[in-house]
Design an enzyme around this catalytic site. Structure first.
Site, PDB file in Angstrom:
ATOM      1  N   LYS A   1      20.766  -2.859   0.383  1.00 31.03           N
ATOM      2  CA  LYS A   1      21.709  -2.214  -0.539  1.00 31.03           C
ATOM      3  C   LYS A   1      21.661  -0.709  -0.325  1.00 31.03           C
ATOM      4  O   LYS A   1      20.602  -0.141  -0.107  1.00 31.03           O
ATOM      5  CB  LYS A   1      21.327  -2.547  -1.981  1.00 31.03           C
ATOM      6  CG  LYS A   1      21.758  -3.928  -2.398  1.00 31.03           C
ATOM      7  CD  LYS A   1      21.658  -4.098  -3.902  1.00 31.03           C
ATOM      8  CE  LYS A   1      22.034  -5.516  -4.284  1.00 31.03           C
ATOM      9  NZ  LYS A   1      21.677  -5.857  -5.642  1.00 31.03           N
TER      10      LYS A   1
ATOM     11  N   HIS B   1       0.850  -1.195   0.000  1.00 33.56           N
ATOM     12  CA  HIS B   1       0.000   0.000   0.000  1.00 33.56           C
ATOM     13  C   HIS B   1       0.885   1.245   0.000  1.00 33.56           C
ATOM     14  O   HIS B   1       2.110   1.144   0.073  1.00 33.56           O
ATOM     15  CB  HIS B   1      -0.946  -0.026   1.211  1.00 33.56           C
ATOM     16  CG  HIS B   1      -0.226  -0.075   2.527  1.00 33.56           C
ATOM     17  ND1 HIS B   1       0.149  -1.260   3.112  1.00 33.56           N
ATOM     18  CD2 HIS B   1       0.204   0.903   3.355  1.00 33.56           C
ATOM     19  CE1 HIS B   1       0.770  -1.011   4.248  1.00 33.56           C
ATOM     20  NE2 HIS B   1       0.834   0.300   4.418  1.00 33.56           N
TER      21      HIS B   1
HETATM   22 MN    MN Z   1       1.787   1.336   6.129  1.00 32.51          MN
END
Ligand code: MN
Length: 229
Positions: free
Chosen positions: A196, A44
């Site tokens: 990374k 989301h």
């Molecule tokens: Mn969230």
């Protein structure tokens, strides 16, 4: 700050790297907004606007759409501290919101009308102008009617996030804002999850900037061949 009590209650700051909000970061002159793409149980977009000393926050269930005909469900969540706005990283499994957080957009915002935006929010209708890297121009947050409250259950306010018709709108292109990289580090969700530091693309960009500087310098030296007076 009482406003952040729900935020703090849900998190164990000994385990998660998320900010506790105790530093009390001061508000900048222009109010900020940030969108964090959050790969939790479900992917989301956490949309946050700086208001009243905190980030008012919504979990947008899908990619924000630049198409004014497309309405995105935005579930109101607890206020977040202002230093959350620079957070990108991984929330450990088992913690609240466990998963990877990517800085997907950020910038500044203003309300479209002169009134108190906090009042507008309480009334369930806020029109904004966003100046982000991806989200720009007029956007509206409109609260839906609350569902009947079930005993003992907390009501979750549902809103709609809608792009307004303007030069930044992309009618007919629902996914025009789709982008998989961080606006801060250029990293994908996978790269953030792997820890990374920077992507090859970012490094290349930085290199190009350096060689451009060198080119400008070289050109300047050419103009005055002596190099010095
Ligand atoms: Mn969230």
């Amino acid at each position: 700050m009482a406003k952040l009590s729900e935020y703090r209650r849900k998190r164990d700051f000994g385990v998660t790297a998320e900010p506790s909000g105790k530093t009390g970061k001061k508000s900048a002159k222009a109010a900020r907004f940030v969108v964090q793409r959050h790969d939790a149980t479900r992917l989301h977009y956490d949309f946050r606007i700086e208001l009243d000393g905190v980030y008012k926050s919504w979990a947008v269930t899908k990619l924000p759409s630049g198409d004014p005909a497309v309405k995105r469900l935005a579930v109101e969540v607890e206020d977040h501290p202002l230093d959350y706005g620079s957070f990108e990283g991984t929330i450990p499994k088992g913690q609240y919101g466990g998963g990877t957080v990517q800085l997907w957009d950020r910038g500044h915002w203003i309300a479209q009308s002169d009134g108190d935006p906090l009042k507008a929010l309480k009334a369930g209708h806020l029109k904004m102008v966003l100046d982000g890297e991806r989200m720009k121009g007029g956007w509206a947050l409109i609260r839906l009617r609350d569902k009947a409250k079930r005993p003992g259950k907390k009501v979750r306010h549902n809103w709609l996030l809608i792009k307004e018709k303007d030069d930044y709108a992309t009618p007919g292109e629902e996914e025009a804002l789709a982008a998989g990289t961080s606006i801060k580090t250029g990293r994908t969700l996978e790269e953030i999850a792997q820890g990374k530091k920077k992507t090859a693309a970012r490094k290349k960009k930085a290199k190009t900037a350096v060689s451009k500087k060198k080119a400008v310098k070289a050109r300047a030296q050419k103009k005055s061949p002596s190099g010095r007076k």
